[in-house]
Motif scaffolding. Structure first.
Motif, PDB file in Angstrom:
ATOM      1  N   THR A   1       0.913  -1.239  -0.158  1.00 13.85           N
ATOM      2  CA  THR A   1       0.118  -0.063  -0.081  1.00 13.85           C
ATOM      3  C   THR A   1       0.781   1.118  -0.014  1.00 13.85           C
ATOM      4  N   ASN A   2       2.104   1.253  -0.103  1.00 14.78           N
ATOM      5  CA  ASN A   2       2.971   2.187  -0.145  1.00 14.78           C
ATOM      6  C   ASN A   2       2.954   3.191   1.114  1.00 14.78           C
ATOM      7  N   VAL A   3       2.787   2.470   2.375  1.00 15.34           N
ATOM      8  CA  VAL A   3       2.744   3.216   3.475  1.00 15.34           C
ATOM      9  C   VAL A   3       4.065   2.754   4.389  1.00 15.34           C
ATOM     10  N   ASP A   4       4.422   3.903   5.012  1.00 16.05           N
ATOM     11  CA  ASP A   4       5.614   3.903   5.894  1.00 16.05           C
ATOM     12  C   ASP A   4       5.534   2.906   7.118  1.00 16.05           C
ATOM     13  N   LEU A   5       6.480   2.078   7.477  1.00 16.62           N
ATOM     14  CA  LEU A   5       6.489   1.257   8.674  1.00 16.62           C
ATOM     15  C   LEU A   5       7.585   1.557   9.508  1.00 16.62           C
ATOM     16  N   PHE A   6       7.344   1.824  10.563  1.00 13.00           N
ATOM     17  CA  PHE A   6       8.560   2.011  11.610  1.00 13.00           C
ATOM     18  C   PHE A   6       8.724   0.519  12.566  1.00 13.00           C
ATOM     19  N   GLU A   7       9.565   0.045  12.160  1.00 16.34           N
ATOM     20  CA  GLU A   7      10.006  -1.437  12.826  1.00 16.34           C
ATOM     21  C   GLU A   7      10.213  -1.614  14.009  1.00 16.34           C
ATOM     22  N   ARG A   8       9.297  -1.436  14.968  1.00 17.26           N
ATOM     23  CA  ARG A   8       9.636  -1.138  16.201  1.00 17.26           C
ATOM     24  C   ARG A   8       9.895  -2.783  16.739  1.00 17.26           C
ATOM     25  N   PHE A   9       9.310  -3.873  16.328  1.00 13.36           N
ATOM     26  CA  PHE A   9       9.768  -5.297  16.651  1.00 13.36           C
ATOM     27  C   PHE A   9      11.003  -5.571  16.227  1.00 13.36           C
ATOM     28  N   ALA A  10      11.680  -5.219  15.415  1.00 14.49           N
ATOM     29  CA  ALA A  10      13.024  -5.365  14.751  1.00 14.49           C
ATOM     30  C   ALA A  10      13.998  -4.384  15.481  1.00 14.49           C
ATOM     31  N   VAL A  11      13.611  -3.079  15.864  1.00 12.47           N
ATOM     32  CA  VAL A  11      14.676  -2.416  16.821  1.00 12.47           C
ATOM     33  C   VAL A  11      14.498  -3.090  18.360  1.00 12.47           C
ATOM     34  N   MET A  12      13.673  -3.394  18.876  1.00 12.50           N
ATOM     35  CA  MET A  12      13.573  -4.034  20.191  1.00 12.50           C
ATOM     36  C   MET A  12      14.442  -5.340  20.033  1.00 12.50           C
ATOM     37  N   ARG A  13      14.212  -6.214  19.026  1.00 13.54           N
ATOM     38  CA  ARG A  13      14.864  -7.399  19.001  1.00 13.54           C
ATOM     39  C   ARG A  13      16.341  -7.295  19.024  1.00 13.54           C
ATOM     40  N   TYR A  14      16.624  -6.063  18.225  1.00 12.77           N
ATOM     41  CA  TYR A  14      18.103  -5.780  17.984  1.00 12.77           C
ATOM     42  C   TYR A  14      18.684  -5.378  19.481  1.00 12.77           C
ATOM     43  N   TRP A  15      17.924  -4.899  20.278  1.00 13.19           N
ATOM     44  CA  TRP A  15      18.285  -4.391  21.617  1.00 13.19           C
ATOM     45  C   TRP A  15      18.786  -5.562  22.670  1.00 13.19           C
ATOM     46  N   ARG A  16      17.793  -6.541  22.291  1.00 17.33           N
ATOM     47  CA  ARG A  16      18.014  -7.971  23.182  1.00 17.33           C
ATOM     48  C   ARG A  16      18.920  -8.680  22.624  1.00 17.33           C
ATOM     49  N   LEU A  17      18.711  -9.182  21.345  1.00 16.24           N
ATOM     50  CA  LEU A  17      19.833 -10.385  20.672  1.00 16.24           C
ATOM     51  C   LEU A  17      21.357  -9.881  20.096  1.00 16.24           C
ATOM     52  N   THR A  18      21.211  -8.434  19.767  1.00 16.75           N
ATOM     53  CA  THR A  18      22.540  -7.984  19.415  1.00 16.75           C
ATOM     54  C   THR A  18      23.264  -7.202  20.360  1.00 16.75           C
ATOM     55  N   GLU A  19      22.745  -6.267  20.965  1.00 15.89           N
ATOM     56  CA  GLU A  19      23.131  -5.609  21.714  1.00 15.89           C
ATOM     57  C   GLU A  19      23.234  -6.155  23.261  1.00 15.89           C
ATOM     58  N   ASP A  20      22.542  -7.361  23.440  1.00 18.43           N
ATOM     59  CA  ASP A  20      22.451  -8.062  24.565  1.00 18.43           C
ATOM     60  C   ASP A  20      22.006  -7.205  25.864  1.00 18.43           C
ATOM     61  N   ILE A  21      20.893  -6.421  25.680  1.00 16.28           N
ATOM     62  CA  ILE A  21      20.367  -5.562  26.510  1.00 16.28           C
ATOM     63  C   ILE A  21      19.408  -6.426  27.175  1.00 16.28           C
ATOM     64  N   PRO A  22      19.307  -6.646  28.669  1.00 16.36           N
ATOM     65  CA  PRO A  22      18.211  -7.549  29.208  1.00 16.36           C
ATOM     66  C   PRO A  22      16.925  -7.061  29.059  1.00 16.36           C
ATOM     67  N   PHE A  23      15.940  -7.803  28.903  1.00 18.70           N
ATOM     68  CA  PHE A  23      14.468  -7.516  28.942  1.00 18.70           C
ATOM     69  C   PHE A  23      14.322  -6.566  29.827  1.00 18.70           C
ATOM     70  N   SER A  24      14.797  -6.678  30.999  1.00 20.06           N
ATOM     71  CA  SER A  24      14.540  -5.952  32.242  1.00 20.06           C
ATOM     72  C   SER A  24      14.636  -4.365  32.207  1.00 20.06           C
ATOM     73  N   THR A  25      15.476  -4.039  31.073  1.00 16.38           N
ATOM     74  CA  THR A  25      16.086  -2.635  30.707  1.00 16.38           C
ATOM     75  C   THR A  25      14.976  -1.968  30.257  1.00 16.38           C
ATOM     76  N   PHE A  26      14.253  -2.452  29.077  1.00 16.86           N
ATOM     77  CA  PHE A  26      13.361  -1.924  28.042  1.00 16.86           C
ATOM     78  C   PHE A  26      11.830  -2.602  28.439  1.00 16.86           C
ATOM     79  N   ILE A  27      11.678  -3.335  29.282  1.00 15.74           N
ATOM     80  CA  ILE A  27      10.324  -4.031  29.238  1.00 15.74           C
ATOM     81  C   ILE A  27       9.867  -3.855  30.817  1.00 15.74           C
ATOM     82  N   SER A  28       8.579  -3.503  30.801  1.00 14.79           N
ATOM     83  CA  SER A  28       8.101  -3.355  32.312  1.00 14.79           C
ATOM     84  C   SER A  28       8.032  -4.781  32.834  1.00 14.79           C
ATOM     85  N   PRO A  29       7.809  -4.813  34.532  1.00  8.39           N
ATOM     86  CA  PRO A  29       7.767  -6.107  35.010  1.00  8.39           C
ATOM     87  C   PRO A  29       6.732  -7.139  34.601  1.00  8.39           C
TER      88      PRO A  29
END
Length: 256
Positions: free
Chosen positions: A189-217
């Protein structure tokens, strides 16, 4: 000038991050935070120095569940980020997030919560609750396509925001299907998409940031840190897409 402002904001963000522990660095690869299509209406408003109205519609991660206060949800932080980039522009970001809603619920209130505001840009966060409730993918897609059709007819720029990468989301069997479906629908549909899922996955899997840093309890919602980081990158993406020459709009699609 606007492009320079966006660049300066990114440099400032990196400078702030340099003082933080590595586990708290607000990083994201460029290809994950670039919007594919230019934001033409936003560009026109900025170029003319006219007021800019943005409506953020979605569910609890738009409303701000997990944030310490309304001032810390992503629409509020986005307003701050954009105002810093364009200090001479009147910018309004309206938060129209409602806890627990799915795409068909949001579609039902488009007239009141979106079109009545005459927005220049609509940020539509979708997908999470449908995945959590194991809804058939085709149901969510039908509502999404209908909503995009109505938005296109109304004329604002549109950016979709896909689900969050959080423990309670990624354990659902259809989450990858939902992420892929939103990606495909945005492309078709030629609509922009901000890839939140991929960005947050990058924090966890590539940057090795624990979920507790960016996700609520609750293991579902974002927190002050991740809402703020999301707002920084979304603001930079909006500014870049609004200042990009139209002839270069067909850039590489964001990876996931």
């Amino acid at each position: 000038m606007a492009a320079a402002a966006a660049t300066a904001a990114l440099v400032s963000a990196h400078a702030e991050n340099a003082t933080l522990p590595a586990a708290a660095s607000c990083n994201a690869p460029a290809d994950l935070v670039r919007l594919v299509n230019p934001l033409k209406r936003v560009a026109q408003r900025i170029a003319a120095g006219q007021p800019l109205t943005i409506v953020a519609i979605g569910s609890s991660s738009t409303a701000g569940a997990g944030a310490s206060s309304p001032a810390m949800n992503y629409p509020s932080r986005l307003a701050v980020e954009l105002q810093a980039m364009y200090p001479n522009l009147s910018i309004t970001v309206l938060n129209r997030g409602v806890n627990g809603e799915e795409s068909h619920d949001m579609l039902a209130r488009f007239d009141r919560d979106v079109f009545a505001q005459n927005p220049d840009l609509v940020l539509w966060q979708v997908g999470s609750n449908s995945v959590l409730r194991d809804r058939p993918l085709h149901e969510a897609n039908a509502s999404l396509r209908e909503g995009l059709k109505r938005l296109r007819n109304a004329g604002p720029d549109v950016v979709l925001i896909n689900p969050q990468y959080a423990p309670k989301v990624i354990t659902k069997h259809d989450v990858d299907g939902m992420v892929d479906q939103i990606h495909l629908t945005a492309k078709e549909t030629n609509v922009d998409l901000f890839e939140r899922f991929a960005v947050m996955r990058y924090w966890r899997l590539t940057e090795d940031i624990p979920f507790s840093t960016f996700i609520s309890p609750d293991e579902l919602h974002m927190n002050d840190w991740s809402y703020g980081c999301l707002a920084k990158w979304l603001a930079a993406a909006i500014a870049e897409a609004a200042t990009r020459p139209v002839a270069t709009a067909a850039g590489p699609t964001a990876a996931r």
